[in-house]
Design a protein around this motif. Structure first.
Motif, mmCIF file in Angstrom:
data_model
loop_
_atom_site.group_PDB
_atom_site.id
_atom_site.type_symbol
_atom_site.label_atom_id
_atom_site.label_comp_id
_atom_site.label_asym_id
_atom_site.label_seq_id
_atom_site.Cartn_x
_atom_site.Cartn_y
_atom_site.Cartn_z
ATOM 1 N N VAL A 36 1.843 6.314 -9.093
ATOM 2 C CA VAL A 36 0.203 6.262 -9.134
ATOM 3 C C VAL A 36 -1.232 4.988 -9.878
ATOM 4 O O VAL A 36 -0.412 4.007 -9.846
ATOM 5 C CB VAL A 36 0.110 7.134 -10.836
ATOM 6 C CG1 VAL A 36 1.000 8.401 -11.174
ATOM 7 C CG2 VAL A 36 0.579 6.634 -11.943
ATOM 8 N N ASP A 37 -2.614 5.364 -9.014
ATOM 9 C CA ASP A 37 -2.887 3.963 -9.728
ATOM 10 C C ASP A 37 -3.442 4.035 -10.790
ATOM 11 O O ASP A 37 -4.208 2.947 -10.529
ATOM 12 C CB ASP A 37 -4.011 4.544 -8.661
ATOM 13 C CG ASP A 37 -4.040 5.129 -7.068
ATOM 14 O OD1 ASP A 37 -2.696 3.857 -6.117
ATOM 15 O OD2 ASP A 37 -4.299 5.195 -6.214
ATOM 16 N N SER A 38 -3.580 4.733 -11.375
ATOM 17 C CA SER A 38 -4.011 4.664 -13.342
ATOM 18 C C SER A 38 -3.693 5.319 -14.363
ATOM 19 O O SER A 38 -3.040 5.921 -13.367
ATOM 20 C CB SER A 38 -5.392 5.100 -13.047
ATOM 21 O OG SER A 38 -5.686 6.478 -13.035
ATOM 22 N N GLY A 39 -3.788 5.099 -15.515
ATOM 23 C CA GLY A 39 -3.267 4.894 -16.322
ATOM 24 C C GLY A 39 -3.727 7.074 -16.522
ATOM 25 O O GLY A 39 -3.336 7.952 -16.750
ATOM 26 N N VAL A 40 -5.135 6.997 -15.953
ATOM 27 C CA VAL A 40 -5.455 8.822 -16.364
ATOM 28 C C VAL A 40 -4.668 9.477 -15.104
ATOM 29 O O VAL A 40 -4.500 10.382 -15.452
ATOM 30 C CB VAL A 40 -7.014 8.845 -15.331
ATOM 31 C CG1 VAL A 40 -7.187 10.544 -15.412
ATOM 32 C CG2 VAL A 40 -7.767 7.620 -16.236
ATOM 33 N N MET A 41 -4.454 8.721 -14.254
ATOM 34 C CA MET A 41 -3.662 9.559 -13.071
ATOM 35 C C MET A 41 -2.226 9.815 -13.510
ATOM 36 O O MET A 41 -1.133 11.164 -13.321
ATOM 37 C CB MET A 41 -3.548 9.062 -11.593
ATOM 38 C CG MET A 41 -2.414 9.617 -10.449
ATOM 39 S SD MET A 41 -3.494 10.889 -10.188
ATOM 40 C CE MET A 41 -4.122 10.888 -9.135
#
Length: 69
Positions: free
Chosen positions: A23-28
């Motif tokens: 994943v690219d980010s913590g949100v993702m």
């Protein structure tokens, strides 16, 4: 299979997904975990903060991450 070597006693599930580049980010990471798309040791895991220890195996989108001490 991606292998993550622990620097501490554990790594959190969201951090492991990011570290493995799945994943690219913590949100993702939060979204895919909440949607029930991530398994830890064969069981669907819904907690982003789930602590992973050596020997744990994470599965997401036909990718596998093994956590090593």
């Amino acid at each position: 299979m991606e292998v993550i070597k622990l620097k501490e006693d554990y790594i959190k599930l969201g951090q492991a997904l990011k570290a493995a580049g799945l994943v690219d980010s913590g949100v993702m990471a939060k979204l895919v975990i909440q949607d029930g798309l991530v398994k830890v040791n064969g069981e669907v895991e819904l907690q982003r903060g789930k602590k992973l220890y050596g020997g744990d195996v994470v599965s997401f989108e036909n990718e596998t991450i093994k956590i090593e001490q």
